[in-house]
Write an enzyme that holds these catalytic residues in place. Structure first.
Site, PDB file in Angstrom:
ATOM      1  N   ASP A 205       0.807  -1.043  -0.011  1.00 46.65           N
ATOM      2  CA  ASP A 205      -0.024   0.003   0.124  1.00 46.65           C
ATOM      3  C   ASP A 205       0.791   1.237  -0.059  1.00 46.65           C
ATOM      4  O   ASP A 205       1.578   1.568   1.048  1.00 46.65           O
ATOM      5  CB  ASP A 205      -1.015  -0.167   1.150  1.00 46.65           C
ATOM      6  CG  ASP A 205      -2.061   0.990   1.193  1.00 46.65           C
ATOM      7  OD1 ASP A 205      -1.885   1.834   0.451  1.00 46.65           O
ATOM      8  OD2 ASP A 205      -3.101   0.733   1.839  1.00 46.65           O
TER       9      ASP A 205
ATOM     10  N   TYR B  22     -11.586  14.641  -4.413  1.00 45.78           N
ATOM     11  CA  TYR B  22     -10.722  14.141  -5.436  1.00 45.78           C
ATOM     12  C   TYR B  22     -10.247  15.038  -6.258  1.00 45.78           C
ATOM     13  O   TYR B  22      -8.822  15.192  -6.708  1.00 45.78           O
ATOM     14  CB  TYR B  22     -11.871  13.211  -6.334  1.00 45.78           C
ATOM     15  CG  TYR B  22     -11.078  12.586  -7.643  1.00 45.78           C
ATOM     16  CD1 TYR B  22     -10.155  11.460  -7.324  1.00 45.78           C
ATOM     17  CD2 TYR B  22     -11.058  13.239  -8.711  1.00 45.78           C
ATOM     18  CE1 TYR B  22      -9.577  10.925  -8.679  1.00 45.78           C
ATOM     19  CE2 TYR B  22     -10.622  12.558  -9.889  1.00 45.78           C
ATOM     20  CZ  TYR B  22      -9.603  11.384  -9.732  1.00 45.78           C
ATOM     21  OH  TYR B  22      -9.061  10.918 -10.791  1.00 45.78           O
TER      22      TYR B  22
ATOM     23  N   LYS C 241      -6.107  16.165  -7.177  1.00 49.80           N
ATOM     24  CA  LYS C 241      -5.589  16.364  -8.253  1.00 49.80           C
ATOM     25  C   LYS C 241      -5.143  17.987  -8.586  1.00 49.80           C
ATOM     26  O   LYS C 241      -3.885  17.752  -9.354  1.00 49.80           O
ATOM     27  CB  LYS C 241      -6.567  15.969  -9.412  1.00 49.80           C
ATOM     28  CG  LYS C 241      -7.035  14.192  -9.118  1.00 49.80           C
ATOM     29  CD  LYS C 241      -5.763  13.412  -9.014  1.00 49.80           C
ATOM     30  CE  LYS C 241      -6.194  12.005  -9.205  1.00 49.80           C
ATOM     31  NZ  LYS C 241      -4.876  11.099  -9.075  1.00 49.80           N
TER      32      LYS C 241
ATOM     33  N   SER D 130      -5.582  14.642 -12.891  1.00 48.63           N
ATOM     34  CA  SER D 130      -7.176  14.333 -13.652  1.00 48.63           C
ATOM     35  C   SER D 130      -7.251  15.728 -14.341  1.00 48.63           C
ATOM     36  O   SER D 130      -6.997  16.734 -13.942  1.00 48.63           O
ATOM     37  CB  SER D 130      -7.801  13.765 -12.693  1.00 48.63           C
ATOM     38  OG  SER D 130      -9.477  13.927 -12.874  1.00 48.63           O
TER      39      SER D 130
END
Length: 258
Positions: free
Chosen positions: A60, A154, A158, A141
């Site tokens: 991880d 999110y 980004k 993104s």
């Protein structure tokens, strides 16, 4: 071993698997990282079946030690490291106001801290290449170019990725280490299945409706495939991109413009 070596995190499926397969096709030895051993084994088996060289490293990457061990594994296994593709990431669909505390921590840890750890652990290995340097590539993104409703946390990670790219490029440039990012759009992977399902749950939209709405906005008229990102990463790690650093490019079929 003389061939170049790349690490790809989040490589067990989706974009990461596509990148790992393409880099192996290009002749690099690839260390494929992820959290699920069976998925990693599947990608490694595909690479080897096509005549490529690959190894799996389960772990991880939200933890710095995993990144340290991952880089050391590549050095022990192949004797060098040339590129680190920090692709691992997760999404979360909800309003900023209603996102639970544990999900705030989860998305920051996996999307952002894992990239910080990559930037802290890869350079020492890449400096061993001397003037040949190396490449670190982060996953941003189009949500890092414009904040998207219901994807606020999110998007925040980004946007931060793009800042890391610019700062790290300045810091590592003297060592001939290039740092760039790719900004995917609507990639037809299991991650977007999850996003679409969560939009349906939270907004009442029909399953598939949200994804199709986004796809309909793409100028080139189709949803994105992992191979579309892999083609760009293939270029970034190659010598053809040896004068490109500090950049975050939208690879989205024509949704966002810089």
């Amino acid at each position: 071993m003389s061939k170049k070596v790349a690490i790809v995190t989040g490589g067990g499926q989706g974009i990461g698997a596509g990148i790992a397969l393409r880099l192996a096709q290009d002749g690099l030895a690839v260390v494929v990282n992820g959290r699920t051993e069976s998925k990693l084994a599947s990608v490694v088996d595909k690479i080897k079946a096509n005549g490529g060289e690959a190894s799996a490293f389960a772990g991880d990457v939200q933890f710095k030690k995993t990144n340290t061990d991952l880089v050391q594994f590549a050095l022990d296994k192949y004797g060098r490291l040339d590129s680190f593709v920090a692709n691992a990431g997760i999404d979360w669909v909800d309003t900023i106001e209603d996102t639970p505390e544990e999900q705030v921590d989860n998305i920051l840890n996996i999307n952002l801290k894992s990239q910080v750890w990559a930037l802290q652990t890869a350079p020492k290995a890449l400096r061993k290449n001397g003037d040949a340097g190396g490449s670190i590539i982060l996953a941003s993104s189009i949500a890092g170019m414009q904040g998207f409703e219901m994807l606020g946390l999110y998007s925040s990670t980004k946007f931060a990725t793009r800042g890391l790219v610019q700062a790290a490029a300045k810091e590592l440039g003297p060592d001939k280490i290039r740092v760039n990012a790719y900004n995917p759009g609507i990639v037809l992977t299991p991650m977007w299945d999850e996003i679409d399902a969560r939009f349906a749950e939270r907004t009442g939209a029909a399953i598939g409706e949200t994804r199709q709405k986004f796809v309909d906005s793409i100028l080139l008229g189709r949803g994105e495939e992992p191979e579309d990102i892999a083609n760009y990463v293939s270029f970034l790690v190659s010598d053809q991109a040896n004068y490109i650093t500090g950049q975050s490019l939208a690879v989205d079929g024509g949704i966002m413009f810089q």
